[in-house]
Design a protein around this motif. Structure first.
Motif, short mmCIF file in Angstrom:
data_model
loop_
_atom_site.label_atom_id
_atom_site.label_comp_id
_atom_site.label_asym_id
_atom_site.label_seq_id
_atom_site.Cartn_x
_atom_site.Cartn_y
_atom_site.Cartn_z
N ALA A 20 -0.45 6.75 -8.41
CA ALA A 20 -0.28 5.50 -7.67
C ALA A 20 -0.82 5.64 -6.25
N LEU A 21 -0.51 6.75 -5.59
CA LEU A 21 -0.99 6.96 -4.23
C LEU A 21 -2.51 7.10 -4.20
N ARG A 22 -3.06 7.80 -5.17
CA ARG A 22 -4.52 7.95 -5.24
C ARG A 22 -5.20 6.60 -5.40
N GLU A 23 -4.65 5.77 -6.28
CA GLU A 23 -5.25 4.45 -6.52
C GLU A 23 -5.17 3.56 -5.29
N VAL A 24 -4.07 3.65 -4.54
CA VAL A 24 -3.93 2.85 -3.32
C VAL A 24 -5.04 3.21 -2.33
N GLU A 25 -5.31 4.50 -2.21
CA GLU A 25 -6.37 4.92 -1.28
C GLU A 25 -7.74 4.51 -1.79
N GLU A 26 -7.98 4.67 -3.09
CA GLU A 26 -9.28 4.31 -3.64
C GLU A 26 -9.54 2.81 -3.59
N GLU A 27 -8.52 2.01 -3.85
CA GLU A 27 -8.72 0.56 -3.95
C GLU A 27 -8.73 -0.13 -2.59
N ILE A 28 -7.81 0.27 -1.70
CA ILE A 28 -7.69 -0.48 -0.44
C ILE A 28 -7.71 0.41 0.80
N GLY A 29 -7.94 1.71 0.63
CA GLY A 29 -8.17 2.58 1.78
C GLY A 29 -6.94 3.06 2.51
N ILE A 30 -5.74 2.87 1.96
CA ILE A 30 -4.52 3.33 2.62
C ILE A 30 -4.16 4.71 2.09
N GLY A 31 -4.21 5.71 2.96
CA GLY A 31 -3.93 7.07 2.56
C GLY A 31 -2.45 7.33 2.36
N ALA A 32 -2.14 8.41 1.66
CA ALA A 32 -0.75 8.75 1.34
C ALA A 32 0.09 8.97 2.59
N GLU A 33 -0.54 9.36 3.70
CA GLU A 33 0.21 9.60 4.93
C GLU A 33 0.80 8.30 5.50
N HIS A 34 0.33 7.17 5.01
CA HIS A 34 0.84 5.87 5.47
C HIS A 34 1.78 5.22 4.46
N VAL A 35 2.22 5.98 3.45
CA VAL A 35 3.09 5.43 2.42
C VAL A 35 4.34 6.30 2.29
N GLU A 36 5.50 5.69 2.41
CA GLU A 36 6.76 6.36 2.13
C GLU A 36 7.29 5.85 0.80
N LEU A 37 7.22 6.68 -0.22
CA LEU A 37 7.72 6.27 -1.53
C LEU A 37 9.24 6.18 -1.47
N VAL A 38 9.76 5.02 -1.89
CA VAL A 38 11.20 4.78 -1.84
C VAL A 38 11.85 5.03 -3.19
N GLY A 39 11.18 4.68 -4.28
CA GLY A 39 11.73 4.86 -5.61
C GLY A 39 10.87 4.20 -6.65
N ARG A 40 11.34 4.26 -7.88
CA ARG A 40 10.61 3.66 -9.00
C ARG A 40 11.56 2.79 -9.79
N PHE A 41 10.98 1.91 -10.60
CA PHE A 41 11.81 1.10 -11.48
C PHE A 41 11.24 1.16 -12.89
N GLU A 42 11.74 0.33 -13.80
CA GLU A 42 11.47 0.51 -15.22
C GLU A 42 9.98 0.56 -15.55
N SER A 43 9.63 1.49 -16.46
CA SER A 43 8.29 1.50 -17.00
C SER A 43 8.02 0.17 -17.70
N TYR A 44 6.77 -0.24 -17.68
CA TYR A 44 6.40 -1.57 -18.20
C TYR A 44 5.28 -1.41 -19.22
N GLU A 45 5.51 -1.95 -20.42
CA GLU A 45 4.51 -1.90 -21.48
C GLU A 45 3.70 -3.19 -21.49
N THR A 46 2.39 -3.06 -21.38
CA THR A 46 1.53 -4.24 -21.37
C THR A 46 1.02 -4.55 -22.78
N GLY A 47 0.63 -5.79 -22.98
CA GLY A 47 0.08 -6.18 -24.26
C GLY A 47 -1.22 -5.46 -24.58
N THR A 48 -1.89 -4.95 -23.55
CA THR A 48 -3.16 -4.25 -23.75
C THR A 48 -2.97 -2.75 -23.96
#
Length: 205
Positions: A95-123
């Motif tokens: 998730a952190l890697r994708e944030v940096e790749e997609e919108i340029g925000i590095g991990a040093e600017h993100v404080e992970l707070v927690g996670r919630f339920e895994s989500y299954e997509t139709g695809t």
């Protein structure tokens, strides 16, 4: 500031730890369509970050609009994220890697707070969603190959059940029901709206 502290305290209390398994099972596109989640299908692992902005005003979440030339889900509203790569240590790092790749925000600017339920997509993806607070000082640098635009929407609006619409449409010849949370001129729907509903239920259900 007290309201922001209260929100963070609630998230730290209700969200699952960043590492480890979610404590409350799955959500998925099948929830509104009479299908079990998880379905038992073989799923591709993916991860997304719900970026939470707490500085410079009331709480907001940050979203991306996918580029119109993409083969999959062009123009749709989403959280930054994507499939796990072989080099990722786990969903959080993906998730952190994708944030940096997609919108340029590095991990040093993100404080992970927690996670919630895994989500299954139709695809056929199993998405692990995280909430991360964005620290001030980042510069948005959207990748034009993936992202058409970046915008913010009010957290209170997205967490208000009155704004959790249920709609339907035909997909692969069958009627499918889904959540939608239109905000101003942005149409938040499908998996992203389903993730927001799941986050609401985790925090306030």
């Amino acid at each position: 500031m007290p309201a922001i502290k209260g929100l963070l305290d609630l998230m730290r209390q209700r969200l699952d730890p960043v590492e480890g398994e979610s404590g409350a099972g799955f959500r998925g596109d099948g929830d509104l369509n009479g299908l079990p989640s998880p379905s038992g299908r073989k799923l591709r692992p993916a991860a997304v970050l719900a970026p939470l902005i707490l500085h410079d005003g009331p709480p907001r979440l940050l979203f991306t609009e996918r580029a119109s030339h993409l083969l999959k889900h062009p123009g749709q509203i989403s959280f930054p994220g994507g499939s796990l790569d072989p080099g990722d240590a786990g969903p959080a790092q993906a998730a952190l890697r994708e944030v940096e790749e997609e919108i340029g925000i590095g991990a040093e600017h993100v404080e992970l707070v927690g996670r919630f339920e895994s989500y299954e997509t139709g695809t056929g993806f199993q998405i692990t969603p995280f909430v991360g607070v964005l620290r001030p000082g980042y510069d948005l640098r959207p990748d034009p190959g993936e992202v058409a635009s970046v915008f913010e929407a009010p957290f209170d609006f997205l967490m208000n059940p009155l704004n959790h619409q249920q709609r339907s449409g035909v997909w692969q010849g069958q009627e499918r029901h889904y959540y939608a949370m239109p905000w101003e001129d942005r149409y938040i729907w499908g998996v992203t709206a389903g993730l927001l509903k799941s986050l609401h239920d985790k925090l306030y259900g």
